[in-house]
Design a protein around this motif. Structure first.
Motif, short mmCIF file in Angstrom:
data_model
loop_
_atom_site.label_atom_id
_atom_site.label_comp_id
_atom_site.label_asym_id
_atom_site.label_seq_id
_atom_site.Cartn_x
_atom_site.Cartn_y
_atom_site.Cartn_z
N THR A 205 51.75 39.54 33.59
CA THR A 205 50.35 39.10 33.51
C THR A 205 50.30 37.70 32.92
O THR A 205 49.60 36.81 33.43
N GLY A 206 51.09 37.47 31.86
CA GLY A 206 51.12 36.14 31.24
C GLY A 206 51.54 35.09 32.24
O GLY A 206 50.96 34.00 32.31
N CYS A 207 52.59 35.37 33.04
CA CYS A 207 53.09 34.39 34.02
C CYS A 207 52.07 34.15 35.14
O CYS A 207 51.81 33.01 35.54
N MET A 208 51.52 35.27 35.65
CA MET A 208 50.59 35.12 36.78
C MET A 208 49.35 34.32 36.35
O MET A 208 48.84 33.50 37.10
N ASN A 209 48.88 34.56 35.11
CA ASN A 209 47.67 33.86 34.67
C ASN A 209 47.90 32.37 34.47
O ASN A 209 46.97 31.60 34.58
N ILE A 210 49.13 31.97 34.17
CA ILE A 210 49.33 30.51 34.06
C ILE A 210 50.08 29.98 35.29
O ILE A 210 50.54 28.84 35.31
N ARG A 211 50.26 30.84 36.30
CA ARG A 211 50.82 30.44 37.60
C ARG A 211 52.28 29.98 37.52
O ARG A 211 52.72 29.14 38.29
N GLU A 320 46.26 50.81 26.46
CA GLU A 320 45.52 49.97 25.50
C GLU A 320 44.30 49.40 26.20
O GLU A 320 44.19 49.45 27.43
N LYS A 321 43.45 48.71 25.42
CA LYS A 321 42.25 48.18 26.06
C LYS A 321 42.62 46.98 26.93
O LYS A 321 43.60 46.29 26.70
N GLU A 322 41.79 46.73 27.92
CA GLU A 322 42.09 45.69 28.92
C GLU A 322 42.10 44.32 28.25
O GLU A 322 41.21 43.98 27.48
N THR A 323 43.17 43.56 28.53
CA THR A 323 43.32 42.25 27.88
C THR A 323 43.76 41.23 28.92
O THR A 323 44.50 41.55 29.85
N THR A 332 54.20 35.63 25.02
CA THR A 332 53.03 36.04 25.82
C THR A 332 51.96 36.48 24.82
O THR A 332 52.23 37.35 23.97
N GLU A 333 50.75 35.81 24.92
CA GLU A 333 49.71 36.13 23.95
C GLU A 333 48.38 36.41 24.66
O GLU A 333 48.13 35.89 25.74
#
Length: 1543
Positions: A205-211, A320-323, A332-333
Motif C-alpha cells: 500500500t505504501g509503494c502503490m500510494n507513492i507510485r 485493523e481500522k482502514e488506513t 512505511t507510515e
C-alpha cells in the motif's frame, strides 16, 4: 603470537595451530606431523582422538590432552564472543543505521586483499564468519535479484549482505524492506499467513500510494529486530510448504474494500530464492514480493488498507481500522489527518512522475556490443599472441548440448589436466564421449583424489597417470558405471561429496600444480546448480584469487545464478572482466583455434615396413604414455604464425644452453634458421646404427649403442639428431624418465607392431634412453627380449635398438673399451668440428650478442678454462653480494656443481624472492623482472617434459663451478654456504616440487661419487663433504653440516649413518658409536646400517691395536682385553647384519660375512701375539687348546672372564662365514662389471676380487688353527700324529677348505698340481671307511676333479666309480644335503652313453632328485631378484671324454676368446659367436634333445623326459623342434647352452 591467536581458531593457519600446540606442551615430533598433514584451524576443530592415534600415531596421553585443551579453547572463545556481542550489539546498533553500509574488503573490484600468511587469502572456506560474530565484522556484499523479471535463476549466499533498506528515489528503481521472519516462520499456518500478509500489504500500500516500485524481502535481517546480525544480512527461512505464502495473499480481498483487482495486479506472487549455505545442508529461502504500481492501473487512485492481525486473546484474525499508508524514506507510515488533503492534491503530480519514469525506462540506451572475441582471446592467452603450449587447463563443466559437441575442436588441442564433469551421462553422450574419440583419458571419481597416508605426491600423480593422460573426474556419479557412483540431488551432493571435492581441489592447487602454471575454465552449457558454485568457491579459495579463473557461458540466464554467487567473492567488475557471456560455441571454436600454437586436427604418421606410412591416432599415442614418439611429420602441425613469432626465441634458447627440441631440427630442416651442427659422434653413431640394421642370422633382437658424454658437451643433441634423421626409416621414440622398464617395454612392443600386418616383419624401434643407469638398461633389454620370445619372433634382424646417452667423466676410455658399441662426445673439438663451430659462431654473432648464445660460444672455445674464468669474472663485476638474488645464484651454483641434473623450481625461487604473483597474468615476466642482470644471463629456464613445471639451473655445470669459486672468493667457504642453504626454511618447506628439491639437497650431503654414474672417481662420502674435509681441512664443519641435515630431514637415519662413518674416519669413536646406534634404532633391520655399526667397532678395534703397538705396551692378557672386547662387539654387529641381509628380500648385501672373517682373523692374530701364548715354546698349541676345548689358562682366567664363551665359538662362526661366502660364490657369477648399479646405501668396504680374497682368508684361518702346518709344507708328507681337526685346518691353509678355493686353483696357481696332491695326502687312505662329514667328502671329491682337470695323467686321482661310491655317504634325505653335495651328485651321476638302460635309469633318478632340491635352494638364495641380476654360474661343461675327463672346466672353454677386451668377450658369448669356434666343438659333447612349447627336454631312459633349463631363454626356438646343445653344470642343475635347431 598472542595477538595472532586472538582470532577465531576456525581461521587459524597451520603455523598458528603449531604455535598453539607448543603452548599446551605437545611434543615437537607430533607438531611437525600435524603441520605436514596440513591441519589448520578448521581441521583442528573437527579432529577426534581416533584420528590422532591412528593417523598421527600419537600416544593416548597427548591425544587426550589435545582434544581436552581444544574443547576448553572453544568454550572460552564462545564465552568471550557472547560478552563481546552484548556490548558490541548495543553500541553499534545506532551506528549501523546511520552508516549506509559496511563494505566488505572483497566487494571492491580490485580483487583479493594483500597476501595473508600461508593459506586462505581472500575468502576462507567457512563462509567467512560465524553467525554470531560481532556486528561490525566485514561480510561480502551482494546485489538483489533483478527486479520483476521472469525465468531468472538466482541464488543468495548465507551471511552475505544486501544494500540497506531504501526509500523511493526514481520510482522505477525498487525500494527495499527487510524482514527476518525468523520467529513467525515457525508458527502455524494461520498465524504465519496473517503476519506475512500484514507485512506485504502494508509495504504494498505504501509503494502503490507513492507510485514507487518496491521489493519486500523475508529471511533478511533487519538490525532493529535482530541484534548480533548486520542490517541486510541474508539468513533465509526454512519453507516446508510454499503454498502457505502464495495463499496468504488471499487476504487482499478481505483487506481492501475497493480496487481489489488493482492490488492483485500490482502485487506480484511471492518468489522463493534459495539460500546457499557452505556449512549446512538445510534448504533455506528468501521470500520476495515485488510491487509494480503501473500508471495505467493506479492513475488517480489512493489506496486504504485494513491490515490483518492475529489476536491471541480472541484466538483469531482481526482487521485493523482502514488506513492510508505511504513510504517515507525507508519506512512505511500512515498518512496523518493533517496531511491528508495535501496527499490527495498531489496524486496527479505523482501520476505524472510515474508516467515519465516509465517512459524513460523504455527509452534507455541499448547495451553497447562488447568485443567478445578479443576478450576471449586475451583471457585464454594471458595477453600473449598465442595460447601457451605448456599451460595446463582444468575444465569445470555441466551437461553439453548436442549442437555444442560438434564445435569442440578447440578443446582437443589443449593440455587438459583434468575435467570436473557434473554430467552423469558425459561418457555415454556428453563431452567425455566426444573427447575419448580423439584422446586417451582416465575415468576418476572425486574419491580417487584421496592420497593414502604413505604416498608421496610423485607416487600419487603416477598412480593416477596425471600429466600422462587427462583425468576425467565425474563429480556427480556416472550412469554408465556399475560401481557405486550414482548421481544425487543437490542437497545429498553437499552432504556426501562436498568434502571430497574440497580435498581434490586443494590437492591440485596446493600440491600438484603451482600457481601460474594452469588456468581453470568454467564452461557453463546448461543451468547452474549449487555443486558448481561450491566448486568455484573451492578454486577461488585455494588459488588465492580469481586471476586464473575464467567463465565461458553462452546463455545469459545460466550465467545469472553463477554471477550472483561469484560477485560476492570477487566483486562485480572482476566477475565481468573474467567472464565471456553470450558467445556461441561455434564462434568460440573458430576464435580460439586461431590463437592455438598447433593447427586443429593435424594428423601424425609413422613409417611402415613396406615403405609407406600409416596414421598414428592421438589416443593410441597417449596410451603409450611412457614414450615420446617421433612421427614422420613431427612438428608440421605447428602454426605458421607461431613459428614466425617464436623462431628467434627457440633458436636462442638452444644456443644459450637449453636442451635441443624437435622444433630446432624442424626449423633448420625447413630453412627457417641455419643448420644444427653435426658433430663427429653423429657420424659414428649413424655408422654403428647402419651396421646393426644389416640382416645377420646371429643378430640379437635387441641391440645397444651407447653415447658417453662429458656433462654439457652436447651428447643429448647428437642422440636426438640421430632420431630426427631416422624418423622416416625407423620407428623412433624417447623413453620418458621415471617409468618402469616393464611399462616402457610394453609400449615399445605396441609401437613396433602398430598398424603392421605381421609381427615378424616390422620396422625396428629406435629408443633413446637418457641418463639411466646400467641396471635399468639391462632390465629394459631383458623385458624386450622376453616379449620377443613370447611373441615368437625369428632372429635375423633387430627388433629394438637401445640408444643410451649417459654422462661419463672419461668418455674416450669407455669408447676404447668397446668401440663396436660405444661412442664418445667430449668438450674437445676435432679440427673439422672447430671449423664448423667457427663458421656457425660468425653467423650467430651477427644476430645475437655473445652473452645470449653463451653455451655455443663456450663450446666453440672447447670449454677452455681461461675463457670460462674470464667470462664469469666479467659477468660478476659490480654484482651486489648482499642481494637475495645473488644468494639464489650461489645456491643454484652449489647444487649444480655437486648434484647431476639438479635444478630449483621457479615456484621455489619465487617463494624465496618473496614474489607474490598476484593478479599477474604475465607470470613469467614478473619473475624475470625480479632477477638481476647477471642472474638473467646465467639462469636457464627449463620445463619438465611431463608436468611442464618450470625450473632454473645455471647454463652449464662448468660455469656453475666457476661462479661458485669466484662469488665465494676467499672470505666464504662452501661449507658455510651449504649450511645457509640447509637453513633456508622457505626453500625446504615450499610445497610445490618439494620432493625434487629435497632429493637434490639430500644428494648434496649423502650421494657418493661413482665412476659408473659418470663421476671422476668413487668417493667414500659425498663430494661436498669430501671437499669440506680435504680442501677446507675442517672435518668438524663437515660434521656440523651433517648434524644440521640430520635435524633438517627429521632425524633421517641415513644422515646418522653418514655421521657415524665420518666420525670413525677421524677416529672419534664414541660419537661414531652414538650415531650408528641412532641410525640402527630407527632402522633395526637395515643390513647396510648394521654393517656401518659393525665398521665403527672394527675401526675402533684397529685403532686400539695400533695404540698398543705404538706405545710398546706389553701385550698382557689384561692390556689387550679392552681391544678384544671391541673386536667381539664388531663380530656381534656383523652377525646381526648377516641376519638382516638374509631376511631382506629386496637387497643383496654380503658385507657382514666378509667383515666377520676379517675381524676374526685380526682378533686371532692379536691373541696369538699376546704374552700368554707368544712367549712360550708351545704357545700356539696352548692358544688352540684354549680356543677349541674347555681349558682356560690361569693368566687369562680373570682378564678375559666376560668373553671366554664367545672366544671358544670363534673357529665355528668363522668357518660358517667362510662356507657361506664360498657357497654364494659358487652359485653366481663373480666377475661383476665395474659398471654395476649402486644401492642408495652401499656397504662400506666393497671386496673387489672375492675369489682371491676367499682363498687368502681361508688360508689365513687354517693357518691359525693348524699348528703343525709348517712341517707339512716343508716335507710334503703327512705326519701320522695329526688329529682329523688339525688335518682339516691344514687342508684349509693349503686352500682346500671349500669348493670355491679348490676350483680357483685350476686357473690361479702355477704350482697347483703338487699343492692339490699334497691336500689329497692329508685325507685318509681309505676314505670310504673313514667317518667323513659332508663338507669333507665334497672337498675331497672336488680336489680330485680339479687335479684331473689340471693333470689328467696323474696317478693320484681316484677313478669316477670310487668317487660315486663316496657319495653314498651323503644323507639319504636330500633335504639335509648341502647344495655342494647336490651339485656333485648331478655332476658325478650324469649317465654315459655306453651304460645299460638300468644303469642310466638309476643315475637319472639320482640326478633328478638332486636337481629338484637344488632348484629349491636356488630360489631361497635368489630372493626376489630377477635372474639376470644374479646370473647363475656354470662351473663345468659336459665334454667328449669319459670318466672324470668328461668334465671340462668353464675357464678352459673361455680361453677361446682370449685377447679380446672384457666387454667384447661378453658380446661374443652373448651373441653366440664364441660357441661356433671349432676348438669348442672338439672339446665339448653335443647333446640331442627337443623343445615343446618353449621348454627344453633331453631324452632319458625308456623315453622319459628330462627337463633342462636354457641358460639364455631367448635362444629357445618358438616352435616344437629337435635341437642340439652343450650341457653345463650349475648350482641350479644342468643347463643347455648354444641351442641349435637340427636341420
Amino acid at each position: 603470537m598472542a595477538d595472532k591467536l586472538e582470532q577465531s581458531p576456525k581461521n587459524w593457519t597451520e603455523s598458528q595451530v603449531s604455535t598453539w600446540l607448543r603452548s599446551i606442551g605437545v611434543k615437537e615430533q607430533y607438531i611437525k606431523k600435524l603441520y605436514e598433514e596440513e591441519v589448520d584451524g578448521k581441521i583442528l576443530l573437527a579432529l577426534n582422538e581416533d584420528f590422532l592415534k591412528t593417523k598421527i600415531f600419537m600416544k593416548l596421553g597427548p591425544a587426550h590432552l589435545v582434544i581436552q585443551k581444544r574443547d576448553e579453547l572453544i568454550k572460552s572463545k564462545q564465552r568471550s564472543q557472547e560478552k563481546k556481542e552484548l556490548t558490541c550489539g548495543q553500541k553499534n546498533e545506532q551506528k549501523l543505521i546511520n552508516q549506509e553500509t559496511v563494505q566488505c574488503n572483497l566487494a571492491t573490484s580490485e580483487g583479493p586483499p594483500a597476501q595473508t600468511p600461508e593459506r586462505d587469502q581472500g575468502v576462507s572456506k567457512d563462509g567467512q564468519t560465524a553467525q554470531k560474530q560481532c556486528v561490525l565484522t566485514s561480510k561480502e556484499d551482494c546485489r538483489p535479484r533483478p527486479f520483476d523479471q521472469d525465468g531468472i535463476d538466482f541464488i543468495y549466499v548465507k551471511h552475505r549482505v544486501l544494500q540497506p533498506e531504501s526509500g523511493a528515489f526514481n520510482l522505477t528503481s525498487p525500494c527495499h524492506e527487510f524482514k527476518s521472519l525468523s520467529v513467525a516462520a515457525a508458527l502455524d499456518r494461520t498465524r504465519l499467513q496473517a503476519k506475512f500478509a500484514k507485512e506485504v500489504l502494508k509495504f504494498a500500500t505504501g509503494c502503490m500510494n507513492i507510485r514507487s516500485n518496491g521489493t519486500i524481502h523475508f529471511g533478511v535481517m533487519d538490525s532493529k529486530e535482530d541484534a548480533g546480525y548486520m542490517h541486510g544480512e541474508i539468513v533465509g527461512i526454512p519453507i516446508p510448504e510454499k503454498d502457505i505464502y502464495v495463499d496468504a495473499l488471499d487476504y487482499i480481498e478481505r483487506s481492501f474494500s475497493s480496487n481489489k483487482e488493482h492490488v492483485r495486479q500490482c502485487v506480484r506472487p511471492p518468489r522463493f530464492i534459495e539460500v546457499m549455505d557452505r556449512e549446512s545442508t538445510e534448504r533455506r529461502y528468501v521470500v520476495e514480493v515485488d510491487i509494480v504500481p503501473s500508471v495505467g492501473i493506479v492513475k488517480n487512485k489512493v489506496y486504504a488498507v485494513r491490515l490483518p492481525n492475529f489476536k491471541e486473546s480472541a484466538n483469531k484474525v482481526e482487521f485493523e481500522k482502514e488506513t492510508i499508508l505511504r513510504r517515507v524514506g525507508s519506512k512505511t507510515e500512515p498518512v496523518t489527518e493533517k496531511d491528508l488533503s495535501d496527499f490527495y492534491q498531489r496524486v496527479k503530480d505523482r501520476d505524472a512522475q510515474r508516467e515519465e519514469a516509465e517512459k524513460s525506462q523504455f527509452l534507455s540506451v541499448p547495451d553497447l556490443c562488447q568485443d567478445l572475441g578479443r576478450k576471449l582471446t586475451m583471457l585464454m592467452t594471458c595477453g600473449k599472441k598465442f595460447m601457451e603450449k605448456e599451460k595446463w587447463f582444468i575444465f569445470v563443466t555441466n551437461k553439453f548440448n548436442p549442437d555444442d559437441l560438434c564445435n569442440i575442436d578447440w578443446l582437443l588441442n589443449m593440455n587438459i589436466f583434468c575435467v570436473f564433469d557434473f554430467d552423469p551421462d558425459s561418457k555415454i553422450s556428453g563431452f567425455c564421449s566426444r573427447y575419448l574419440q580423439h584422446h586417451a583419458a582416465n575415468m576418476h571419481s572425486l574419491q580417487s583424489y584421496r592420497v593414502s597416508g604413505d604416498m608421496s605426491i610423485k607416487e600419487f600423480t603416477s598412480h593416477l597417470h596425471l600429466f600422462d593422460q587427462t583425468s576425467w573426474i565425474f563429480c556427480n556419479g556416472r550412469n554408465d558405471f556399475k560401481g557405486s557412483e550414482t548421481p544425487c540431488d543437490e542437497m545429498s551432493w553437499i552432504k556426501t561429496k562436498m568434502t571430497f571435492l574440497r580435498e581434490s581441489v586443494s590437492l591440485i592447487c596446493k600440491q600438484i600444480l603451482p600457481k601460474g602454471t594452469f588456468q581453470v575454465i568454467f564452461l557453463l552449457t546448461s543451468p547452474v546448480e549449487k555443486p558448481l558454485l561450491h566448486t568455484f568457491n573451492e578454486f577461488f579459495t585455494d588459488m588465492e584469487g580469481h586471476e586464473d579463473i575464467i567463465c565461458i557461458c553462452e546463455s545469459q540466464e545460466n550465467f545469472q545464478k553463477w554471477q550472483s554467487f561469484a560477485e560476492g567473492s570477487c566483486g562485480t567488475e572482476t566477475v565481468n572482466n573474467s567472464s565471456v557471456v553470450g558467445m556461441k560455441m561455434s564462434h568460440i571454436n573458430s576464435t580460439l583455434q586461431r590463437v592455438q600454437p598447433v593447427k586443429a586436427g593435424a594428423s601424425k604418421h609413422l613409417p611402415v615396413f613396406v615403405k609407406g606410412t600409416c596414421l598414428l591416432e592421438t589416443h593410441v599415442e597417449e596410451e603409450m604414455y611412457s614414450l615420446e614418439i617421433l612421427t614422420v611429420d613431427h612438428s608440421d602441425e605447428t602454426s605458421e604464425d607461431f613459428i614466425n613469432e617464436e623462431k628467434e626465441n627457440i633458436e636462442q634458447q638452444f644456443y644459450r644452453g637449453g636442451r635441443v627440441t624437435w622444433l630446432n631440427f624442424w626449423l633448420a630442416e625447413h630453412k627457417y634458421v641455419g643448420d644444427v651442427i653435426e658433430r663427429d659422434a653423429y657420424r659414428d653413431v649413424s655408422e654403428l646404427l647402419c651396421g646393426t640394421l644389416k640382416h645377420n642370422a646371429d643378430e640379437t633382437p635387441v641391440n645397444s649403442i651407447n653415447i658417453y658424454h662429458h656433462p654439457g658437451s652436447g651428447g643429448s643433441t647428437v642422440a636426438r639428431q640421430v632420431l630426427w634423421n631416422k624418423r622416416k626409416d625407423l620407428r623412433c621414440a624417447v623413453v620418458k624418465p621415471s617409468y618402469s622398464a616393464a611399462v616402457v617395454a610394453q609400449h615399445a612392443v605396441e609401437l613396433r607392431e602398430y598398424e603392421e600386418k605381421d609381427p615378424q616383419s616390422c620396422l625396428p624401434v629406435l629408443l633413446l634412453i637418457e641418463d639411466s643407469d646400467k641396471e635399468y638398461l639391462d632390465d629394459l633389454r631383458n623385458e624386450l627380449e622376453v616379449a620377443i620370445h613370447t611373441k615368437r619372433i625369428q632372429y635375423g634382424s633387430p627388433c629394438f635398438i637401445l640408444l643410451s646417452c649417459r654422462r661419463s667423466h672419461d668418455p674416450e676410455k669407455r669408447c676404447k673399451e668397446s668401440p663396436l658399441q660405444n661412442v664418445s662426445v667430449t668438450h674437445k673439438l676435432s679440427a673439422q668440428e672447430k671449423r664448423k663451430f667457427a663458421g656457425k659462431r660468425q653467423v650467430l654473432e651477427e644476430r645475437f650478442e655473445p652473452k645470449f648464445i653463451l653455451t655455443f660460444v663456450l663450446m666453440s672455445e672447447g670449454f677452455a678454462v681461461d675463457y670460462i674464468h674470464d667470462f664469469v669474472e666479467h659477468l660478476l663485476q659490480g654484482i651486489n653480494h648482499q642481494s637475495v638474488v645473488t644468494r639464489l645464484i650461489l645456491y643454484v651454483a652449489l647444487l649444480n656443481t655437486y648434484v647431476q641434473n639438479s635444478f630449483i623450481s621457479q615456484s621455489h625461487c619465487e617463494a624465496f624472492l618473496a614474489l607474490t604473483v598476484h593478479l599477474e597474468r604475465f607470470h613469467q615476466h614478473e619473475f624475470e623482472r625480479s632477477l638481476s642482470e647477471p642472474a638473467k644471463l646465467v639462469f636457464l629456464h627449463l620445463r619438465d617434459d611431463k608436468t611442464h613445471i618450470e625450473s632454473i639451473r645455471i647454463i652449464h655445470p662448468l660455469v656453475a663451478k666457476e661462479i661458485l669459486q669466484q662469488l665465494l672468493g676467499d672470505q666464504q667457504t662452501q661449507s658455510s654456504l651449504a649450511m645457509k642453504l640447509l637453513c633456508e626454511t622457505v626453500l625446504f618447506d615450499h610445497r610445490f616440487g618439494r620432493e625434487e628439491y629435497q632429493s637434490f639437497l639430500r644428494a648434496l650431503f649423502i650421494r657418493r661419487a661413482r665412476i659408473s654414474k659418470g663421476d671422476k672417481y668413487d668417493s667414500f662420502f659425498s663430494p661436498l663433504i669430501e671437499h669440506v674435509c680435504e680442501k677446507e681441512k675442517s672435518p668438524d664443519k663437515a660434521i656440523e653440516l651433517l648434524k644440521e641435515a640430520f635435524q633438517r630431514f627429521h632425524s633421517d637415519p641415513f644422515f646418522a649413518q653418514q655421521l657415524a662413518r665420518l666420525h670413525y674416519t677421524y677416529e672419534k669413536f664414541e660419537e661414531a658409536k652414538h650415531w650408528a646406534e641412532t641410525a640402527a634404532k630407527q632402522l633395526p633391520n637395515n643390513s647396510y646400517i648394521l654393517d656401518t655399526k659393525g665398521q665403527v667397532y672394527r675401526k675402533w678395534f684397529q685403532a686400539k691395536c695400533k695404540a698398543i703397538d705404538n706405545v710398546n705396551l706389553p701385550k698382557t692378557a689384561q692390556n689387550i682385553a679392552d681391544a678384544m672386547e671391541t673386536a667381539l662387539k664388531a663380530l656381534e654387529c656383523f652377525q646381526e647384519c648377516e641376519k638382516a641381509a638374509d631376511a631382506d628380500m629386496e637387497h643383496f648385501n654380503s658385507s657382514g660375512f666378509f667383515s666377520e672373517v676379517e675381524v676374526g682373523c685380526s682378533l686371532l692374530k692379536l691373541m696369538s701375539s699376546s704374552h700368554v701364548f707368544a712367549n712360550r715354546a708351545n704357545g700356539h698349541s696352548e692358544c688352540m687348546k684354549y680356543l677349541l676345548t674347555d681349558y682356560i689358562p690361569k693368566e687369562v682366567e680373570d682378564a678375559w672372564e666376560p668373553f671366554h664363551d664367545r672366544l671358544k665359538k670363534l673357529h665355528k662362526t668363522m668357518q660358517d662365514a667362510l662356507e657361506w661366502i664360498s657357497e654364494d660364490l659358487s652359485y653366481f657369477q663373480t666377475d661383476i662389471g665395474a659398471d654395476e648399479g649402486e644401492t642408495p646405501e652401499s656397504p662400506e668396504e666393497k671386496i673387489s676380487h672375492p675369489l682371491t680374497w676367499l682363498a687368502k682368508k681361508s688360508s689365513e684361518y687354517g693357518k691359525y688353527f693348524s699348528e703343525a702346518y709348517s712341517t707339512v709344507l716343508q716335507h710334503g708328507q703327512s705326519p701320522g700324529n695329526l688329529t682329523p681337526f688339525q688335518k682339516r685346518m691344514i687342508i684349509y691353509h693349503l686352500g682346500g677348505g671349500n669348493i670355491t678355493s679348490i676350483l680357483s686353483k685350476i686357473t690361479d696357481q702355477r704350482d697347483a698340481v703338487p699343492l692339490l696332491e699334497n691336500i689329497l695326502s692329508l685325507y685318509p687312505s681309505n676314505p670310504e671307511k673313514a667317518k667323513f662329514g659332508q663338507r669333507d667328502i665334497v672337498n675331497y671329491i672336488m680336489t680330485h676333479i680339479s687335479l684331473n682337470c689340471l693333470s689328467p695323467q696323474t696317478q693320484k686321482v681316484a677313478p669316477l666309480h670310487v668317487l660315486q661310491a663316496l657319495c653314498n655317504q651323503f644323507p639319504a634325505d636330500k633335504r639335509k644335503c648341502l647344495p655342494n653335495a647336490l651339485f656333485l651328485l648331478t655332476l658325478l651321476f650324469w649317465p654315459e652313453d655306453h651304460e645299460t638302460d638300468l644303469e642310466k635309469k638309476n643315475k637319472y633318478a639320482i640326478v633328478q632328485s638332486a636337481v629338484e632340491h637344488l632348484e629349491k635352494g636356488y630360489w631361497n638364495k635368489m630372493k626376489d631378484f630377477p635372474p639376470r641380476k644374479r646370473r647363475i654360474y656354470t662351473h663345468f661343461f659336459l665334454g667328449s671324454g669319459n670318466g672324470l675327463d668328461k668334465f671340462v672346466q668353464k675357464k678352459k672353454v673361455e680361453r677361446v676368446t682370449k685377447g679380446f677386451s672384457v666387454s667384447e668377450k661378453r658380446m661374443k658369448w652373448f651373441r653366440g659367436e664364441a660357441w661356433k669356434k671349432p676348438e669348442i666343438a672338439k672339446m665339448l659333447k653335443c647333446v640331442s634333445g627337443w623343445t615343446e612349447d618353449g621348454v627344453v627336454y633331453l631324452e632319458g631312459p625308456q623315453k622319459k623326459k628330462f627337463h633342462i633349463l636354457p641358460l639364455h631363454v631367448p635362444s629357445v626356438p618358438h616352435s616344437n623342434e629337435n635341437i642340439t646343445f652343450y650341457l653345463g653344470f650349475t648350482f641350479r642343475g644342468p643347463v643347455a647352452c648354444n641351442i641349435i635347431v637340427k636341420q
